[in-house]
Write a protein that holds these residues in place. Sequence first.
Motif, short mmCIF file in Angstrom:
data_model
loop_
_atom_site.label_atom_id
_atom_site.label_comp_id
_atom_site.label_asym_id
_atom_site.label_seq_id
_atom_site.Cartn_x
_atom_site.Cartn_y
_atom_site.Cartn_z
N LEU A 219 74.23 60.78 1.27
CA LEU A 219 73.55 59.92 0.29
C LEU A 219 72.30 59.36 0.95
N ASN A 221 69.13 56.89 0.48
CA ASN A 221 68.70 55.77 -0.35
C ASN A 221 67.34 55.26 0.10
N LEU A 233 81.23 51.64 -1.02
CA LEU A 233 80.61 52.57 -0.06
C LEU A 233 81.44 52.58 1.24
N TYR A 245 75.63 58.33 5.16
CA TYR A 245 74.75 57.46 4.38
C TYR A 245 73.50 57.14 5.19
N SER A 247 69.73 55.12 4.81
CA SER A 247 69.09 54.19 3.90
C SER A 247 67.83 53.59 4.51
N TYR A 265 75.55 57.48 9.87
CA TYR A 265 74.66 56.60 9.10
C TYR A 265 73.39 56.36 9.89
#
Length: 305
Positions: A219, A221, A233, A245, A247, A265
Amino acid sequence: MKILVATQKPFDPAAIPQIEEIGKNAGFEVEVFEKYAEQQELVDKVKDAHALIIRSDKVTKEVIDAAPELKIVVRAGAGYDNVDLDAATAKDVVVMNTPGQNSNAVAELALGMMVFMARGQFNGKPGTELSGKTLGIHAYGNVGRLVAKIAKGFGMQVCAFDPFLEKEKIEADGVKALGSEEELYGSCQYISLHIPSNANTKKSIGKDLLGKMPENAVLVNTARKEVINEDELLEVMETRQDFKYVSDIAPDCKDTFAGKYEGRYFFTPKKMGAQTKEANVNAGVAAANQIVNYLKKGDTTFKVN
Ligand code: 3PG
């Protein structure tokens, strides 16, 4: 009349002289107020401003009420979730954004983040390639469209979902238009988020959608942290070892990630999607021109309130 450029996160230095020139040529005073530390400094500073150029700076009711001369606020950028639109409207203050001006910078960062995650954050070990992988673009606006264009250059299979756009407009770009969020998340290994943060979208991305993503899901973002349901999440991070993830700006729950999900992440230390010289010049110049056109000719293009 005074245009105040109030930005906690400063523009690239190349942008300021161009903003000043546009303002001065139109007969306005331009004051630059960058890198302020406290919200109160902005409140104090706006009292004699007729126009305000901001980035992610918070234009609250308190700021609007402290600026009796204020006629227009231009958010040099896309997202205007940092401006209290009701407070502005109540005082007849026009609010605008500068759509599209910083989109390429954000799109390049989104693809950069995908490469970074696919290559194990450049850890020296074998990674994977983007070519041939599925990418789902959630909201096909200015940024989403550019992400699609670049991703196709990488050889990705690009899909998109946008409830506010006819399928034909998406498919004209050679992008597969899907009918629902569920379908998008259910069929794409990479998801790139481009929805705005508002009352309908806050915390809207949670385990129902993320749990549907195929194996080795990533994902990305570059939108807003507020659109993620962080509790859910974390549940997905916990139950799916294959889920990653990345971001542009850390979530509120970043401390829970630290030390726990190493390699799965990455968070930028500061929102940096639009932090390029080109984006800052484009958005800053557009903001200055929009102010001049509004104050001189009443042009309300890109008004959002
Ligand atoms: C935007 O909404 O345009 C981006 O998030 C950029 O925000 P920034 O101006 O704070 O970098």
